[in-house]
Design a protein around this motif. Structure first.
Motif, PDB file in Angstrom:
ATOM      1  N   THR A 116       0.836  -1.189   0.000  1.00 28.46           N
ATOM      2  CA  THR A 116       0.000   0.000   0.000  1.00 28.46           C
ATOM      3  C   THR A 116       0.873   1.242   0.000  1.00 28.46           C
ATOM      4  OG1 THR A 116      -1.628  -1.200   1.312  1.00 28.46           O
ATOM      5  CG2 THR A 116      -1.860   1.202   1.207  1.00 28.46           C
TER       6      THR A 116
ATOM      7  N   GLU B 101     -13.922   1.955  -0.196  1.00 28.93           N
ATOM      8  CA  GLU B 101     -13.179   1.931   1.071  1.00 28.93           C
ATOM      9  C   GLU B 101     -11.849   2.672   0.932  1.00 28.93           C
ATOM     10  OE1 GLU B 101     -14.440   0.783   3.680  1.00 28.93           O
ATOM     11  OE2 GLU B 101     -15.654  -1.008   3.308  1.00 28.93           O
TER      12      GLU B 101
ATOM     13  N   SER C  29      -7.636   3.141   1.835  1.00 28.95           N
ATOM     14  CA  SER C  29      -6.488   2.231   1.727  1.00 28.95           C
ATOM     15  C   SER C  29      -6.237   1.460   3.019  1.00 28.95           C
ATOM     16  CB  SER C  29      -5.221   3.015   1.382  1.00 28.95           C
ATOM     17  OG  SER C  29      -5.413   3.756   0.220  1.00 28.95           O
ATOM     18  N   PHE C  30      -6.486   2.108   4.137  1.00 31.99           N
ATOM     19  CA  PHE C  30      -6.236   1.467   5.434  1.00 31.99           C
ATOM     20  C   PHE C  30      -7.143   0.250   5.616  1.00 31.99           C
ATOM     21  CE2 PHE C  30      -7.342   1.053   9.956  1.00 31.99           C
ATOM     22  CZ  PHE C  30      -6.074   0.821  10.475  1.00 31.99           C
ATOM     23  N   VAL C  31      -8.410   0.466   5.357  1.00 27.51           N
ATOM     24  CA  VAL C  31      -9.382  -0.619   5.528  1.00 27.51           C
ATOM     25  C   VAL C  31      -9.071  -1.770   4.570  1.00 27.51           C
ATOM     26  CG1 VAL C  31     -11.819  -1.226   5.275  1.00 27.51           C
ATOM     27  CG2 VAL C  31     -11.173   0.942   6.359  1.00 27.51           C
TER      28      VAL C  31
ATOM     29  N   SER D 238      -6.242  -2.526   3.132  1.00 29.59           N
ATOM     30  CA  SER D 238      -4.994  -3.206   3.517  1.00 29.59           C
ATOM     31  C   SER D 238      -5.239  -4.166   4.668  1.00 29.59           C
ATOM     32  CB  SER D 238      -3.934  -2.187   3.944  1.00 29.59           C
ATOM     33  OG  SER D 238      -3.752  -1.225   2.957  1.00 29.59           O
ATOM     34  N   GLY D 239      -5.998  -3.704   5.647  1.00 27.16           N
ATOM     35  CA  GLY D 239      -6.286  -4.537   6.810  1.00 27.16           C
ATOM     36  C   GLY D 239      -7.010  -5.808   6.412  1.00 27.16           C
ATOM     37  N   ARG D 240      -7.948  -5.661   5.498  1.00 28.60           N
ATOM     38  CA  ARG D 240      -8.721  -6.839   5.095  1.00 28.60           C
ATOM     39  C   ARG D 240      -7.865  -7.801   4.264  1.00 28.60           C
ATOM     40  NH1 ARG D 240     -14.598  -5.401   3.255  1.00 28.60           N
ATOM     41  NH2 ARG D 240     -14.717  -7.676   3.500  1.00 28.60           N
TER      42      ARG D 240
ATOM     43  N   TYR E 212      -4.712  -8.177   4.620  1.00 32.96           N
ATOM     44  CA  TYR E 212      -3.817  -8.803   5.597  1.00 32.96           C
ATOM     45  C   TYR E 212      -4.542  -9.956   6.290  1.00 32.96           C
ATOM     46  CZ  TYR E 212       0.091  -9.035   8.836  1.00 32.96           C
ATOM     47  OH  TYR E 212       1.196  -9.442   9.536  1.00 32.96           O
ATOM     48  N   ALA E 213      -5.782  -9.676   6.646  1.00 33.24           N
ATOM     49  CA  ALA E 213      -6.580 -10.711   7.323  1.00 33.24           C
ATOM     50  C   ALA E 213      -6.791 -11.918   6.409  1.00 33.24           C
ATOM     51  CB  ALA E 213      -7.923 -10.120   7.755  1.00 33.24           C
TER      52      ALA E 213
ATOM     53  N   ARG F 139       0.755 -10.910   2.537  1.00 36.99           N
ATOM     54  CA  ARG F 139       1.799 -10.295   3.376  1.00 36.99           C
ATOM     55  C   ARG F 139       2.691  -9.380   2.574  1.00 36.99           C
ATOM     56  NH1 ARG F 139      -1.248 -11.438   6.538  1.00 36.99           N
ATOM     57  NH2 ARG F 139      -1.098 -12.826   8.330  1.00 36.99           N
TER      58      ARG F 139
END
Lengths: 109, 322
Positions: free
Chosen positions: A28, A94, A96-98, A100-102, A104-105, A109
């Motif tokens: 990101t 959405e 970028s933060f949201v 990226s988090g999803r 990652y989940a 990686r």
């Protein structure tokens, strides 16, 4: 993970490109040189940049797909170029933060 | 004084790792030996500190010249090393960077730091001398231009020679050439993309093609954003290496040293908003090439020459700063 799965899991809007490709990494960033300097091949790239040059960056770096965030739209030229180069494009409302988090989940990686 | 100099130049080499400048042939001693033996080793090898390692090659102490002097004064030079060695050894890891190394020298004032791997095993040692030597090697590739800048820029015949090897470059005989004749930033990178395609068609390893393309992209983008002129990309395929040369005839770079710094940029705002001009262009070029020379002067264009070795780099999915 296949791009199709990522798209379904995150509810991304499909723009163009193959969905059968595998991605392993996520990255990101909106600064192109940073992306080229740090993103790995087989990456799904999360950004708010929509101009045509992101396709050159993706092609050179080995990025497989791009998620454009915050409801931005790709330039027409960008989409045309992505089709030529075989880069898969998505967009989403959405940020970028949201996203990226999803990702990652999901295991990127 | 040396510390000051090193501190200044370290900013140019954020990706320089301990493993690149450490001395790998370390002299060490076992804890059971006498201090007298350390004294002899120091005298013969002309060194001023010796790490102490156990039977598993792990660093468990260090003996300095000062310890030996004290032993001579206190008349215990026949004692075993383990009795008087410094046990809290400050060590470096092979992946530590220059900044960390220098901070250790500043903080502790010791003359040397052993380098240990994940298991605590001794793999090298770093003295200030090693840092300086490592930096000089790195500087060599960047600062070369100082001496040659004038002759290259003022004498057209040098414009046809390699900046690195000084061989005559026959640009017409380049294996790949591309005229950067556009001014639209949106197009930046088409030359580099074409070059990558070309290299892959020539069966060049994909990781190397990627390195070449990234470094070339940065050079091409620089021509479009900064030069105010057109330019050329030339690529030459050699047996063991790939040479890329990017030239323009535009505004030039006033101070190459500053421009090499990560984060330094002269790109205007509208360019930066597009995600360009992060100040990473030249550092990325240096990171992804094996040798790079850049020659420029204000008003006289820029010539960048980069060499990529086909063998020898490992783990190149990322740059060395990964």
């Amino acid at each position: 993970m296949k791009l199709k799965e990522v798209m379904d899991e995150l509810g991304l809007k499909y723009v163009c490109g193959e969905l059968d490709k595998e991605v392993v990494h996520g990255y990101t960033c909106d600064l192109l040189s940073e992306v080229m300097g740090n993103a790995k091949p087989d990456t799904l790239w999360v950004t708010v940049q929509s101009h045509m040059n992101i396709i050159a960056v993706a092609t050179i770096t080995g990025i497989r797909g791009i998620i454009l965030c915050n409801g931005h739209d790709y330039d027409e030229q960008t989409i045309r170029k992505a089709k030529e180069e075989g880069i898969t494009l998505f967009k989403t409302q959405e940020n970028s933060f949201v996203v990226s988090g999803r990702l990652y989940a999901l295991g990127l990686r | 004084m040396i510390q000051e100099v090193v501190k200044k130049v370290q900013e140019f080499f954020p990706d320089l790792k301990v493993s690149e400048f450490m001395n790998k042939s370390v002299v060490w001693i076992n804890p059971g030996r006498k201090l007298l033996h350390v004294k002899e080793i120091m005298r013969i090898k002309r060194i001023s500190g010796v790490p102490v390692v156990d039977e598993n090659e792990r660093v468990i102490g260090i003996v300095s010249l000062e310890d030996i002097i004290k032993a001579l004064e206190g008349d215990y030079i026949e004692d075993p090393v383990e009795k008087w060695m410094t046990k809290n050894v400050i060590t470096l890891k092979p992946d530590d960077d220059l900044e960390k190394t220098i901070s250790l020298f500043e903080k502790y004032g010791y003359g040397r730091f052993p380098v240990v791997d994940e298991d605590g095993k001794l793999v090298g040692i770093v003295t200030k001398h090693d840092i300086l030597t490592g930096l000089l090697v790195k500087l060599g590739t960047i600062y070369l231009h100082d001496a040659r800048r004038k002759e290259v820029l003022e004498n057209p015949k040098f414009f046809d020679r390699s900046l690195i090897t000084e061989e005559v470059i026959d640009k017409k005989g380049a294996d790949f050439s591309f005229h950067i004749d556009y001014f639209d930033i949106n197009l930046a990178g088409i030359g580099a993309s074409k070059l990558k395609q070309f290299l892959l068609e020539k069966d060049i390893d994909e990781r190397i093609a990627r390195r070449v393309a990234i470094a070339t992209y940065e050079a091409e983008t620089n021509v479009v954003i900064h030069s105010g002129s057109d330019g050329y990309i030339y690529c030459f395929l050699r047996d063991d290496q790939i040479v890329v040369r990017v030239e323009d005839f535009g505004k030039g770079i006033e101070n190459v040293e500053i421009a090499m710094k990560e984060g330094f940029t002269t790109a205007p705002d509208h360019i930066r908003e597009m995600g360009f001009g992060a100040g990473m262009g030249l550092p990325n070029m240096k990171r992804y090439s094996d040798k790079m020379v850049i020659v420029s002067e204000a008003g006289k264009g820029v010539v960048v020459e980069m060499i990529f070795f086909k063998e020898g780099r490992e783990n190149e999915t990322q740059g060395s700063n990964g």
